[in-house]
Design an enzyme around this catalytic site. Structure first.
Site, short mmCIF file in Angstrom:
data_model
loop_
_atom_site.label_atom_id
_atom_site.label_comp_id
_atom_site.label_asym_id
_atom_site.label_seq_id
_atom_site.Cartn_x
_atom_site.Cartn_y
_atom_site.Cartn_z
N HIS A 33 -41.83 13.11 -8.90
CA HIS A 33 -42.53 12.29 -7.86
C HIS A 33 -42.45 10.90 -7.80
O HIS A 33 -42.86 10.34 -6.99
CB HIS A 33 -43.98 12.67 -7.72
CG HIS A 33 -44.28 14.15 -7.19
ND1 HIS A 33 -44.18 14.45 -5.77
CD2 HIS A 33 -44.31 15.22 -7.75
CE1 HIS A 33 -44.56 15.63 -5.66
NE2 HIS A 33 -44.76 16.27 -6.95
N LYS B 191 -53.99 4.39 1.40
CA LYS B 191 -53.27 4.86 0.29
C LYS B 191 -53.65 4.17 -1.17
O LYS B 191 -54.27 3.30 -1.20
CB LYS B 191 -51.79 4.55 0.51
CG LYS B 191 -51.22 3.41 0.66
CD LYS B 191 -49.70 3.42 0.81
CE LYS B 191 -49.40 3.79 2.11
NZ LYS B 191 -48.45 4.81 2.42
N ARG B 192 -53.35 4.80 -2.03
CA ARG B 192 -53.80 4.30 -3.68
C ARG B 192 -53.35 2.96 -3.62
O ARG B 192 -52.28 2.51 -3.07
CB ARG B 192 -52.99 5.20 -4.43
CG ARG B 192 -53.34 4.84 -5.98
CD ARG B 192 -52.52 5.96 -6.79
NE ARG B 192 -51.39 6.35 -6.70
CZ ARG B 192 -50.27 5.98 -7.30
NH1 ARG B 192 -50.41 5.06 -8.14
NH2 ARG B 192 -49.04 6.46 -6.80
N LYS C 235 -46.93 -0.41 -3.31
CA LYS C 235 -47.28 -0.22 -2.12
C LYS C 235 -47.57 -1.13 -1.09
O LYS C 235 -47.66 -1.18 0.03
CB LYS C 235 -48.44 0.78 -2.07
CG LYS C 235 -48.00 2.32 -2.62
CD LYS C 235 -49.18 3.36 -2.70
CE LYS C 235 -48.97 4.23 -3.37
NZ LYS C 235 -48.09 5.48 -2.75
N THR D 211 -46.83 10.87 2.27
CA THR D 211 -47.24 12.07 3.22
C THR D 211 -47.93 11.70 4.19
O THR D 211 -48.18 11.97 5.17
CB THR D 211 -47.69 13.28 2.44
OG1 THR D 211 -48.77 12.73 1.64
CG2 THR D 211 -46.73 13.87 1.51
N LYS E 225 -48.62 12.34 8.35
CA LYS E 225 -50.00 12.50 8.95
C LYS E 225 -50.17 11.53 10.18
O LYS E 225 -50.63 12.10 11.42
CB LYS E 225 -50.99 12.35 8.29
CG LYS E 225 -51.16 13.76 6.93
CD LYS E 225 -51.97 13.23 5.89
CE LYS E 225 -51.57 13.98 4.57
NZ LYS E 225 -52.00 13.69 3.52
#
Length: 835
Positions: free
Chosen positions: A372, A566-567, A572, A677, A681
């Site tokens: 991952h 998100k985290r 990110k 993911t 969504k």
């Protein structure tokens, strides 16, 4: 609830009925005869628990039928090992998958309640952190829906990761309280208990075999959570392990002598194992606890699989151990369950008496591994010293695996001999800190290794695991992630779901997501546009209410809702997002009142948890909140820009944010996000993405169309060169980037010292300096892309069409598709429906 309403509904057990009156009686029966609260108490909380237990009756019936069917037919089964599961609330999902939402809604009205209000009483199970756990939960939903014989295995964390509070100091972590009362969905299986050993030593027996003895032994007790399939009779199980000590482990003599802590030492250590997800590992005690957790999951789960195999072994024609891989497939979700490899070897050799070669053949054919991440800090490396102390027998087995792998390379792949140092499992290049490379162990010991998006899998094959590809060219696969369309569209966004069903003239899209392409032919239809926009506005109003409830900030549902959830992690790039908002604020302040009126009003929302010890991530959370506090209270600009941090992001929060979104930011440095993911969504719910060519963004853009995706930023193949340029002093920052940083430095957003955070964007080399994640390089193209967003949003017809085409192009991203590929191409399992 008024007492008279309760008296009207007589308690009567009727677990299988679908009539609202009978369901109400069954709810009343649970409230009266399976009580968890004082008599006569039947407020919303009590009503939720009784309703959940009524639904559970039906799930247990399906569950029992499913596993009896699997027992009789003895198919090959998949066992999914994951340290995380983020299930979200189960009530809405369960009644939806069972097709009884309407009946339950009518039944609870007899008590004076709305089903939605009761569902809101449920707490999210705190079993995960981010995308890894949400993915695992989507996969279980799809396994059940596709009637696959499967189990999920995890740990029953008492306090989860943490509950996030936002204070003036920033993020504050407190323990999750999801089990403060109880979970109505789990069933303890007191007959499913296995011993798990730690520490001790290895004895060599007279026949030369080896045995792990001594140390401390805890018990793993199974708790089962039912996972119903959608419109099928199958319901599979998420089996969660809890660590227990026995009565014999309690020293009564010491207790009576006043040595209370010593008397219950093993009980205390058992509680630690399942207390917290990802306990801090800065100390040796923390490292030991994390490794204990991982081994506890692996050992209990494998003993369970072997017990089930042996139970059926006698009924098979040959009853040989060589059949084990024809009945059992084990999927490692990331490197956390890597210890399943040496543990399966140990159980087969030391407990079942198999030789190395036979045990290795079975293990290799049974285990498969999903990678991952390409982030170096996330590719686990465990201290050999810690491993040998906690798991002495497993360290022996890992050493033997490593030795045999090196011999394989030397004997059969002479040309690879110079690569052995980077490929071997045991790395002793630093004699002070020798480590076990868990990803290498997974690759060497698994028959299949897969990435989770096309770009990510190519990076694995061409870079991270390129040397292994030379040895095993057919071992590596891609399995692009997916999401369940039930939870992530049908149930969380009923307004849009009804419109899709109406225009497609079928609801089959819920289990065949490719049917969404049928919306393309209506993408210019004015009637669909009007219905679509109305549904989106309804979702935005619901989101605005949530924001007001949890933050006290009022946001305008007619503004562009721009969301990144998100985290919190530097790769990110929530920092790029907030720097963009800071720049937007600065430009608004410089405009005249007339100029501002031409601006596209925007509400920027950010949500996510920063790991408790990740200082820079916590600084980013603080900065978002500080910027919001200034912007939202500035009467000159707050009609045109608001910045809101959404606290305690979890699945239930996502189910409100995602349907209400219009633009979503997936802006990681290219080549660093394995898949993502949440991007799937958002697209599925008609949200347009602004993003880099990273992870699944690449495939989403292909599916929805380049014109319906706002692209910016460097590409993955450029990143290494750009970092080198930076190191060599060749980077010239865009003036807009400097303006945004300078405004923060000026103290415009308070007196907090943001210098260390801004320092990470400066300097010329090193992780944590030199702008490793290329925020500065991508900033100008990001701002230009945001200008294109503003222009597009002003054209409502164009924007609505983009929204429709995002939903229409999301068919590929169903977890049903992903799991069907795993089942066929990795696990070799087939559907086994209950009839």
């Amino acid at each position: 609830m008024p007492e008279s309403a309760a008296e009207k509904v007589k308690p009567a057990a009727s677990p299988a009925s679908e009539k609202p009156a009978d369901i109400a009686g069954n709810i009343s029966y649970h409230a009266q005869y399976n009580p968890h609260f004082s008599p006569h108490a039947f407020g919303p909380e009590e009503a939720f628990y009784a309703t959940a237990e009524s639904v559970r009756d039906r799930l247990i019936e399906r569950w029992n039928d499913t596993y009896l069917h699997f027992h009789k037919t003895d198919p090959k089964q998949t066992y999914y090992l994951s340290m995380e599961y983020l299930q979200g609330r189960a009530l809405t999902n369960a009644v939806g998958n069972l097709g009884i939402t309407g009946a339950y809604a009518e039944a609870v009205k007899k008590f004076g309640y709305e089903l939605e209000a009761l569902a809101g009483q449920e707490k999210d199970a705190a079993l995960g952190n981010g995308g890894l756990g949400r993915l695992a939960s989507c996969f279980l939903d799809s396994m059940a829906t596709l009637n696959l014989p499967a189990w999920g295995y995890g740990l029953r964390y008492r306090y989860g990761l943490f509950k996030q509070h936002i204070t003036k100091e920033g993020q504050e972590e407190i323990a999750e309280d999801w089990l403060d009362k109880f979970s109505p969905w789990e069933i303890p299986r007191h007959d499913v208990v296995f011993p798990v050993r730690f520490f001790g030593h290895v004895e060599i027996l007279p026949d030369g075999s080896r045995k792990w003895v001594g140390g401390e032994v805890l018990k793993a007790l199974a708790y089962d959570v039912p996972i119903p399939g959608y419109k099928t009779k199958n319901a599979i199980s998420l089996r969660l392990w809890e660590a227990k000590a026995t009565a014999e482990d309690f020293n009564l003599f010491q207790f009576n002598d006043g040595q209370y802590e010593s008397a219950a030492q093993l009980h205390a250590r058992a509680q630690q194992i399942c207390a917290v997800l990802y306990p801090g590992d800065a100390t040796e005690e923390g490292k030991l606890l994390r490794l204990k957790q991982q081994f506890f999951l692996c050992s209990a789960s494998l003993q369970d699989m072997i017990a089930r195999f042996k139970e059926r072994k006698a009924d098979r024609v040959s009853g040989k151990w060589s059949e084990f891989p024809t009945k059992v497939a084990v999927q490692l979700n990331d490197t956390h369950p890597t210890l399943a490899i040496p543990e399966l070897m140990r159980l087969l050799m030391d407990e079942e008496g198999l030789g190395w070669d036979e045990a290795w053949d079975i293990t290799y054919r049974t285990i498969s591994y999903t990678n991952h991440t390409v982030l170096p800090e996330a590719l686990e490396k465990w201290s050999q010293i810690v491993m040998r102390k906690l798991l002495p027998r497993h360290m022996e087995i890992i050493e033997e695996i490593d030795k045999r792998f090196r011999e394989l390379v030397i004997s059969k792949h002479k040309e690879m001999e110079g690569k052995i140092d980077s490929m071997k499992v045991l790395d002793s290049s630093n004699p002070q800190k020798p480590v076990v490379r868990m990803a290498n162990l997974c690759v060497v010991s698994s028959h299949s290794v897969n990435g989770v998006a096309e770009l990510h899998s190519n990076i694995l094959k061409q870079e991270l695991f390129a040397d292994y590809v030379s040895i095993w060219p057919t071992k590596f696969q891609n399995k692009t992630n997916g999401i369940t369309p039930r939870r992530w569209l049908k149930f969380c966004n009923p307004e849009l779901s009804e419109i899709i069903t109406k225009w497609l003239k079928t609801d089959q899209w819920t289990s065949d997501l490719d049917l969404l392409t049928g919306l393309r032919k209506f993408a210019d239809d004015e009637k669909l546009h009007a219905e679509w926009a109305a549904a989106k506005l309804s979702c935005k109003k619901r989101l605005a209410k949530h924001v007001l409830d949890v933050t006290g900030v009022t946001i305008d549902p007619t503004s562009l809702f721009d969301i990144q959830i998100k985290r919190i992690h530097e790769y990110k790039r929530q920092l790029l997002n907030i720097l963009g908002a800071v720049y937007r604020y600065k430009k608004l302040k410089e405009m005249s009142a007339e100029e501002r009126q031409k601006v596209t009003p925007r509400t920027v929302m950010v949500g996510g948890k920063a790991f408790a010890t990740y200082t820079n991530a916590k600084r980013i959370v603080k900065l978002v909140n500080d910027v919001g506090a200034v912007v939202n209270n500035d009467p000159e600009v707050n009609k045109y820009l608001k910045v809101v941090f959404i606290p305690n992001y979890n699945v239930s929060v996502a189910e409100v944010l995602i349907p209400g979104s219009e633009l979503s930011q997936h802006i990681s440095t290219a080549g660093m996000e394995a898949s993502g993911t949440s991007n799937m969504k958002f697209s599925l719910n008609g949200c347009v993405i602004i993003g880099t060519l990273d992870g699944a963004n690449v495939e989403i853009r292909e599916e929805v169309g380049e014109d319906n995706f706002f692209l910016f930023g460097a590409e993955a193949h450029q990143v290494a060169g750009l970092r080198k340029d930076r190191e060599n002093g060749l980077f010239k920052p865009d003036p807009r980037f400097e303006e945004a940083k300078q405004l923060i430095r000026s103290g415009a957003f308070g007196s907090y010292d943001y210098e260390p955070l801004l320092d990470s964007l400066e300097g010329n080399s090193g992780f944590g300096r030199g702008d490793y994640f290329l925020v500065g390089y991508d900033f100008p193209s990001y701002i230009d892309a945001q200008d294109r967003v503003d222009a597009a949003y002003k054209d409502k017809k164009k924007w609505t069409k983009m929204s429709i085409l995002n939903t229409a192009g999301s068919g590929k991203f169903s977890s049903d598709r992903t799991i069907a590929q795993y089942a066929k191409e990795i696990w070799d399992i087939k559907a086994s429906p209950v009839v």
